[in-house]
Scaffold this active site. Sequence first.
Site, PDB file in Angstrom:
ATOM      1  N   TYR A 154       7.366 -15.365  60.570  1.00 19.10           N
ATOM      2  CA  TYR A 154       8.764 -15.645  60.939  1.00 19.10           C
ATOM      3  C   TYR A 154       8.833 -16.770  61.987  1.00 19.10           C
ATOM      4  O   TYR A 154       9.632 -17.699  61.869  1.00 19.10           O
ATOM      5  CB  TYR A 154       9.374 -14.345  61.468  1.00 19.10           C
ATOM      6  N   LYS A 158      10.617 -20.335  61.570  1.00 23.47           N
ATOM      7  CA  LYS A 158      11.769 -20.669  62.419  1.00 23.47           C
ATOM      8  C   LYS A 158      11.526 -21.956  63.209  1.00 23.47           C
ATOM      9  O   LYS A 158      12.465 -22.711  63.471  1.00 23.47           O
ATOM     10  CB  LYS A 158      12.086 -19.499  63.350  1.00 23.47           C
TER      11      LYS A 158
HETATM   12  N1  NAD Z   1      20.292 -11.171  64.863  1.00 22.29           N
HETATM   13  C1  NAD Z   1      19.600 -11.870  65.739  1.00 22.29           C
HETATM   14  O1  NAD Z   1      19.571 -11.576  66.949  1.00 22.29           O
HETATM   15  C2  NAD Z   1      18.819 -13.065  65.303  1.00 22.29           C
HETATM   16  C3  NAD Z   1      17.993 -13.709  66.234  1.00 22.29           C
HETATM   17  C4  NAD Z   1      17.325 -14.858  65.854  1.00 22.29           C
HETATM   18  C5  NAD Z   1      17.504 -15.383  64.581  1.00 22.29           C
HETATM   19  N2  NAD Z   1      18.296 -14.715  63.678  1.00 22.29           N
HETATM   20  C6  NAD Z   1      18.463 -15.313  62.363  1.00 22.29           C
HETATM   21  O2  NAD Z   1      19.851 -15.294  62.020  1.00 22.29           O
HETATM   22  C7  NAD Z   1      20.004 -15.198  60.603  1.00 22.29           C
HETATM   23  C8  NAD Z   1      20.907 -14.020  60.265  1.00 22.29           C
HETATM   24  O3  NAD Z   1      20.323 -12.868  60.817  1.00 22.29           O
HETATM   25  P1  NAD Z   1      21.021 -11.437  60.837  1.00 22.29           P
HETATM   26  O4  NAD Z   1      20.601 -10.827  62.099  1.00 22.29           O
HETATM   27  O5  NAD Z   1      22.454 -11.548  60.502  1.00 22.29           O
HETATM   28  O6  NAD Z   1      20.191 -10.743  59.648  1.00 22.29           O
HETATM   29  P2  NAD Z   1      20.599  -9.593  58.601  1.00 22.29           P
HETATM   30  O7  NAD Z   1      19.320  -8.992  58.149  1.00 22.29           O
HETATM   31  O8  NAD Z   1      21.636  -8.718  59.181  1.00 22.29           O
HETATM   32  O9  NAD Z   1      21.257 -10.425  57.390  1.00 22.29           O
HETATM   33  C9  NAD Z   1      20.477 -11.287  56.594  1.00 22.29           C
HETATM   34  C10 NAD Z   1      21.137 -11.433  55.233  1.00 22.29           C
HETATM   35  O10 NAD Z   1      20.337 -12.339  54.455  1.00 22.29           O
HETATM   36  C11 NAD Z   1      20.277 -11.847  53.129  1.00 22.29           C
HETATM   37  N3  NAD Z   1      19.109 -12.366  52.436  1.00 22.29           N
HETATM   38  C12 NAD Z   1      17.807 -12.107  52.702  1.00 22.29           C
HETATM   39  N4  NAD Z   1      17.013 -12.760  51.860  1.00 22.29           N
HETATM   40  C13 NAD Z   1      17.819 -13.467  51.039  1.00 22.29           C
HETATM   41  C14 NAD Z   1      17.582 -14.362  49.956  1.00 22.29           C
HETATM   42  N5  NAD Z   1      16.334 -14.649  49.538  1.00 22.29           N
HETATM   43  N6  NAD Z   1      18.640 -14.914  49.337  1.00 22.29           N
HETATM   44  C15 NAD Z   1      19.903 -14.625  49.722  1.00 22.29           C
HETATM   45  N7  NAD Z   1      20.188 -13.792  50.748  1.00 22.29           N
HETATM   46  C16 NAD Z   1      19.160 -13.214  51.389  1.00 22.29           C
HETATM   47  C17 NAD Z   1      20.231 -10.335  53.311  1.00 22.29           C
HETATM   48  O11 NAD Z   1      20.582  -9.641  52.097  1.00 22.29           O
HETATM   49  C18 NAD Z   1      21.217 -10.126  54.435  1.00 22.29           C
HETATM   50  O12 NAD Z   1      22.526  -9.928  53.957  1.00 22.29           O
HETATM   51  C19 NAD Z   1      18.584 -15.074  60.035  1.00 22.29           C
HETATM   52  O13 NAD Z   1      18.117 -16.334  59.639  1.00 22.29           O
HETATM   53  C20 NAD Z   1      17.788 -14.580  61.230  1.00 22.29           C
HETATM   54  O14 NAD Z   1      16.424 -14.886  61.107  1.00 22.29           O
HETATM   55  C21 NAD Z   1      18.958 -13.574  64.005  1.00 22.29           C
END
Ligand code: NAD
Length: 247
Positions: A154, A158
């Site tokens: 990851y 990233k």
């Molecule tokens: N939540 C945080 O604090 C945080 C921190 C750093 C980075 N991020 C990044 O933010 C973004 C959103 O994160 P989140 O927390 O909302 O995650 P989440 O897991 O709640 O949502 C991710 C969504 O992506 C979809 N998904 C996964 N693989 C897929 C694919 N191959 N094709 C289409 N859809 C797909 C999932 O079905 C899900 O609906 C991600 O890129 C994550 O890495 C989040």
Amino acid sequence: MRLDGKNAVVTGAAQGIGRAVCERFAIEGANVIAVDLNEEEGIKTSEIIREKGGSCSFFKANIGDLSDVESAIDECENKFGDLNIIVNNAGIVRAAMVHKMKEADWDNVINVHLKGTWNGIHAASKRMIPQKAGRIINVTSGAGLRGTIGQINYSSAKMGIVGATKSAARELGRYGITVNCISPAAITPMTETIRTDERFEKTYLDRISLGRWGEAEEIAAGFLFLASDESSYVTGIVLRVDGGMGM
Ligand SMILES: NC(=O)c1ccc[n+]([C@@H]2O[C@H](COP(=O)([O-])OP(=O)(O)OC[C@H]3O[C@@H](n4cnc5c(N)ncnc54)[C@H](O)[C@@H]3O)[C@@H](O)[C@H]2O)c1
């Protein structure tokens, strides 16, 4: 209405940050294609928005597959018109220490995050270059910017997304297209484990200056800025919407 009449594709739209971004963009007047693999929850996102009078349509796609991403953008063009904004947000985690990580978990995470983001940048830029305008917004993470334990797949993806953002920003600026990144810290299904497991909870909270995780809606405000005319002179940046976690 800061996105009045703009057409946007948002990936990872079935929950978490992606759903909040779809909702915020629609409130601000955008027509949104909500993209996800999760059909049931993705359709729910579009229903929530339409119930409030917004314009949103779900499209099932795997963002790791270029032809799926091209089809999602085709759907946007056919339904609404020119693509103005793409948010490459979908993601997965497959945590393990480096010596225990399965090759498939490396490959899958790199495919969804890094290749998936390239798919979005590549497919969107082809449509945006002739328009001489566009907004591309990617998503990185403190895990990539600082490194982290147990997520080398990851973190690598990233940090790769930061490189892709900066390279694309340099290439596409001449066409009036901005390319930026958000680094979030939010309450979503993805962070459920680290927010609720007491081994991790305090460690993470201690790093956040504001002393709490952000709501997905607070992260969506950063996406709105980068999608709107207010960021017309901003490109190639990582905007941290993380309560000070990345300082
Ligand atoms: N939540 C945080 O604090 C945080 C921190 C750093 C980075 N991020 C990044 O933010 C973004 C959103 O994160 P989140 O927390 O909302 O995650 P989440 O897991 O709640 O949502 C991710 C969504 O992506 C979809 N998904 C996964 N693989 C897929 C694919 N191959 N094709 C289409 N859809 C797909 C999932 O079905 C899900 O609906 C991600 O890129 C994550 O890495 C989040």
